[in-house]
Enzyme design. Structure first.
Site, PDB file in Angstrom:
ATOM      1  N   ASP A 296      74.245  17.645 -26.780  1.00 40.27           N
ATOM      2  CA  ASP A 296      75.588  17.437 -27.301  1.00 40.27           C
ATOM      3  C   ASP A 296      75.710  18.304 -28.548  1.00 40.27           C
ATOM      4  O   ASP A 296      74.822  18.298 -29.402  1.00 40.27           O
ATOM      5  CB  ASP A 296      75.784  15.959 -27.645  1.00 40.27           C
ATOM      6  CG  ASP A 296      77.142  15.702 -28.265  1.00 40.27           C
ATOM      7  OD1 ASP A 296      78.147  16.135 -27.681  1.00 40.27           O
ATOM      8  OD2 ASP A 296      77.190  15.081 -29.335  1.00 40.27           O
ATOM      9  N   THR A 298      77.821  18.384 -31.294  1.00 42.65           N
ATOM     10  CA  THR A 298      77.952  17.734 -32.591  1.00 42.65           C
ATOM     11  C   THR A 298      76.813  16.746 -32.807  1.00 42.65           C
ATOM     12  O   THR A 298      76.552  15.878 -31.980  1.00 42.65           O
ATOM     13  CB  THR A 298      79.296  16.987 -32.683  1.00 42.65           C
ATOM     14  OG1 THR A 298      80.345  17.906 -32.402  1.00 42.65           O
ATOM     15  CG2 THR A 298      79.493  16.394 -34.064  1.00 42.65           C
ATOM     16  N   ASP A 528      75.337  11.126 -29.853  1.00 39.31           N
ATOM     17  CA  ASP A 528      75.455  10.191 -30.971  1.00 39.31           C
ATOM     18  C   ASP A 528      76.763   9.414 -30.955  1.00 39.31           C
ATOM     19  O   ASP A 528      77.007   8.585 -31.820  1.00 39.31           O
ATOM     20  CB  ASP A 528      75.323  10.919 -32.310  1.00 39.31           C
ATOM     21  CG  ASP A 528      76.422  11.962 -32.512  1.00 39.31           C
ATOM     22  OD1 ASP A 528      77.203  12.196 -31.574  1.00 39.31           O
ATOM     23  OD2 ASP A 528      76.489  12.540 -33.617  1.00 39.31           O
TER      24      ASP A 528
END
Length: 774
Positions: A296, A298, A528
């Site tokens: 991912d 970010t 996250d």
């Protein structure tokens, strides 16, 4: 957001005194009681105790020494697991999320076990509800209750609606009053414990457990038949008991399960020191087998810290006017994600009062608000507009190519989640991401370890590709915009062709992971946020940042306490070290098991007594298996895992077991007949030749040799020789300095290595090569 008055300290204490307090998060480790129970109350320990009682009847107390090995093994297992438990529990506390609770004295940060009934919780996007509650205030939220209902579709909630523990906020924020806590909450009153996903599967433990199950079925019936056959062949009851005990002890792969469990537990403890929380021990092995890593953007490639770089007016708007609209919109919406924080910190809040809010959703990729001044949305241009004008698209592509995340501010005629009416773009918002420190070195290491890196992000694919390029990810130019795909998507073709996937929805992330798995890959996924949950759950191994949402952490196999992805290098290396070393040393445990089973079957039909007594197996078990395996299991070994556990084990174990059986038959049939050796002498030579074969196997397992491993083999061989020289009587062994015996056993000793090599060539390379052991 205005918040009602919270509980006073006195009210909180009253609720605690009456048992209306929430419960702590479930422990990731077993209790001390469970550790003792599971290590002590095992099938093999029961067999050892029964055999020990039978040996006690014979009066040959020194043959009880085998119980000492079992006791030491069990004690080591208990000690290491308790040691690991304490380290992991300490790390679990650090990784636990705190909740924002409004009390009369002010807003405080509390762990979930400090929450009491009627507390006011300020819940944000990504938070998981620790209690049942009633929404007191919200501008509009969406809740995912999939961990309870199994349905991943977000459910819109508003003021006055109920929410249940275990669900989490997909978008928006709210003030929730705790209505049911602790044992009375929904998640605790369900008939079964709510599981966020399937337990991590361990190929290594599964294979070992299959071996144990087979032995469980074989060992008692075979031992019983052997005992009866000894009595029928006129052995004394004491001889029959000792011979049968030796055979059954030999079948038990003492320490194999222990070594595997202890190795994983020690690795978890080591990783905790590196600030990595392991939620399930088999996950260490799982990541070691990974060959595709989904990143991912970010929080993994970038630090997650965003800053407003530039605002570009559009549609004849002035810069000041666009800034005012963006500031008013983002504050009225009330989002608290990184993008919202970056805009809030850079722009003025004109204090617009919202009449309707559509909070940000990962699927929609925009958020909007209705205010007196009009309807405004902020989000990805491709999702806000049904069709992006060519001149605007060209400018967006140019900014994206420079590495900016491009959003737009637009005015709409409608404000519904599925209908914005006519949309007019007022300006572009350029956001910058910060590449994580050491990201380039970390990703280079993974790629050098044959782990393919794939970037899966909700952002513009060109922006993501630019960041992937800066991070040193191979094939970053192979990118695709997932929002441009319509109809039935061929995910199998996509994963084979592309490296960077942009504008990916949560459901698409999950489908990409499934496609890699269908292609035979073992997939790890990082994330996250709530938009990563479906993919984290689907992946073979999920990795979450401690700074991320509670929902993501609750289903991940690993939680990076410092939110530092560099720590995953330690996990990869620990996993490969454990699996490679267990695969390497497991053959030493199974040699004894295999030749013991074979000899038990053979000696059922022979008149002579079983060639070993229990105490005679102790030096073989300790010096050729026990001590060496624990040393070799700590060796660094970071090669990619082959995934062929049984094949690697059997290449050494099968030839060694065949050699042992062959030599014992030669000793028993030739030595007993031609050289008139008595039982004590033949059993002594059986121990000598068996130990020598096992030392040759140890030498092969230890390859490639270095000074430490060569010294280990020589030390074990030296100690084995000293047993015969100085401690023969203790282990019921005859002196080997007898020329009649020497004439017989010296040629056999000299033939061990070439005979072993010959058998290994036939069995290991011809027969086993045709069998796909997994």
């Amino acid at each position: 957001m205005p918040i009602s008055q919270g509980l006073t300290a006195k009210q909180v204490q009253q609720r605690i005194d009456t048992g209306r307090q929430n419960e702590p998060a479930p422990s990731l480790t077993r209790s001390i009681k469970a550790i003792f129970r599971d290590n002590l109350l095992t099938w093999f320990n029961l067999i050892n105790l029964v055999l020990g009682a039978l040996v006690l009847i014979t009066g040959s107390y020194k043959n009880e020494l085998f119980l000492g090995v079992a006791i030491v093994n069990t004690a080591i297992g208990i000690f290491q697991e308790i040691r690991s438990k304490r380290q992991i529990d300490k790390m679990s506390l650090l990784s636990e999320s705190t909740y924002e609770v409004k009390r009369a004295s002010g807003t405080v940060e509390l762990h979930q076990d400090a929450i009491v009934q009627d507390d006011l919780l300020v819940m944000h996007r990504g938070d998981q509800l620790p209690v049942d509650g009633l929404i007191l205030e919200t501008k509009g939220i969406e809740v995912d209750e999939s961990q309870i209902t199994g349905e991943a579709t977000p459910i819109a909630k508003t003021t006055g609606d109920s929410v249940v523990s275990g669900s989490f906020l997909v978008s928006g924020q709210a003030v929730v009053r705790a209505t049911h806590v602790g044992a009375k909450s929904f998640i605790n009153t369900m008939s079964g414990e709510v599981q966020s996903g399937e337990s991590t599967n361990s190929q290594l433990l599964n294979t070992i457990n299959r071996i144990i199950k087979i032995l469980t079925v074989v060992i008692v019936p075979l031992g019983t038949v052997l005992f009866i056959s000894r009595l029928l062949n006129h052995s004394s009851i004491n001889q029959a008991i000792l011979g049968t005990t030796a055979a059954m002890i030999g079948m038990i792969p003492e320490g194999l399960v222990l070594l595997t469990s202890v190795s994983l537990a020690v690795s978890a403890m080591n990783l905790a020191r590196h600030r990595v929380l392991v939620r399930e021990l088999p996950a260490i092995e799982g990541l070691a087998r990974v060959d595709v890593l989904g990143l991912d953007k970010t929080g993994t490639i970038t630090s997650g810290k965003l800053q407003l770089s530039k605002i570009v007016p559009w549609h004849q708007q002035s810069l000041d006017q666009v800034k005012l609209i963006i500031g008013g919109t983002i504050n009225a919406i009330g989002d608290d994600n990184e993008t919202a924080r970056a805009l809030n910190s850079a722009l003025t809040n004109p204090e617009w009062q919202p009449t309707k809010v559509v909070p940000f959703s990962s699927a929609r990729k925009w958020s909007g608000v209705s205010v007196q001044q009009g309807n405004y949305v902020i989000g990805a241009p491709e999702f806000v507009l049904k069709r992006v004008p060519a001149n605007l698209a060209k400018q967006i592509e140019g900014y994206a190519a420079e590495g900016y995340r491009v959003l737009c501010i637009a005015q709409t005629t409608e404000m519904n989640a599925d209908n914005l009416g006519n949309v007019t773009v007022l300006g572009l918002i350029l956001i910058e991401d910060e590449i994580r420190e050491n990201a380039v070195e970390t990703f280079r290491y993974f790629q050098n370890q044959d782990v393919a890196l794939k970037v899966i992000s909700g952002d513009n694919p060109t922006t993501v590709a630019n960041i992937a390029s800066r991070a040193g990810i191979k094939n970053w130019a192979q990118l695709i915009d997932m929002s441009s795909l319509e109809g039935d998507i061929d995910y199998d073709q996509l994963v084979a062709k592309y490296t960077v996937f942009g504008r990916v929805t949560p459901t698409q992330k999950k489908q990409l992971v499934k496609a890699w798995q269908r292609a035979g890959h073992s997939v790890a996924m990082t994330g996250d946020g709530v938009n990563d949950i479906l993919a984290l759950r689907q992946a073979d191994c999920g990795i979450a940042m401690a700074s991320g949402s509670e929902a993501a952490k609750s289903i991940a196999d690993f939680v990076l306490v410092d939110s530092n992805f560099d720590a995953m290098l330690n996990v990869l290396n620990e996993g490969r070290r454990v699996v490679n070393n267990i695969e390497r040393v497991a053959s030493l445990f199974l040699i004894k098991t295999m030749y013991s089973v074979a000899l038990s079957i053979i000696f059922i039909f022979m008149r002579n007594g079983y060639p070993f007594q229990p105490i005679q197996l102790t030096p073989i078990s300790v010096l050729t298996v026990g001590i060496p395996t624990f040393v070799l299991a700590l060796e660094p070994n970071y090669q990619r895992i082959s995934g062929q556990f049984m094949k690697q084990v059997m290449v050494i174990a099968a030839p060694a077991a065949i050699c042992v059986v062959a030599y014992i038959l030669v000793i028993d049939l030739v030595g007993g007949v031609q050289f008139n050796l008595n039982y004590t002498e033949t059993s002594t030579l059986s121990v000598l030749l068996t130990g020598a074969v096992c030392l040759v196997a140890l030498l092969m397992v230890a390859r490639p040799l270095n000074r430490l491993k060569l010294a280990l083999v020589l030390l074990m061989a030296g100690c084995f020789a000293l047993i015969f020289i100085f401690f023969g009587k203790l282990f019921s062994l005859e002196g080997i300095f007898n020329w009649q015996m020497a004439v017989f056993y010296l040629p056999l000793l000299a033939s061990i290595y070439p005979f072993f090599y010959l058998v290994q060539e036939v069995v290991g390379k011809r027969i086993l090569a045709r069998i796909n052991w997994r």
